[in-house]
Design a protein around this motif. Structure first.
Motif: not given
Length: 101
Positions: A77-88, A61-69, A52-59
């Motif tokens: 953050v917009e998915l890179s082409e390589e990240q999108e290929d991985l998720l696909a 086109g972004v992920i949400h990153l939390v800073s440790p700070l 479900d998470e993979v499908a949501k990120w693909l739909d």
């Protein structure tokens, strides 16, 4: 030196997916937490991906990153082409459990 590969442990009939060293370091962005449903015990260099998470990120086109700070705020953050290929690849092949080799 050989390029890292993502080996699908739950779909052994599939060939491994070659990934860059950079993407290997980014896999932690996409893995499910230890309390994810159906998540097995993971060995060294093993990852579990929630469909479900993979499908949501693909739909989205972004992920949400939390800073440790600043754990109160997430950065979109917009998915890179390589990240999108991985998720696909994960989605199309229904891969949830994989190991980097």
């Amino acid at each position: 030196m050989d390029r890292p590969k993502l080996i699908p442990l739950d779909r052994p009939e599939l060939p491994p997916l070659p990934i860059s060293d950079r993407l290997r370091g980014q896999l932690v962005y996409f893995v499910s937490g230890p309390d994810a449903p159906d998540r097995p015990e993971l060995g060294e260099n093993e990852y579990w991906f929630d469909r479900d998470e993979v499908a949501k990120w693909l739909d989205d086109g972004v992920i949400h990153l939390v800073s440790p700070l600043d754990s109160d705020n997430a950065t979109e953050v917009e998915l890179s082409e390589e990240q999108e290929d991985l998720l696909a690849w994960l989605s199309e092949n229904k891969v949830r459990h994989a190991r980097v080799g």
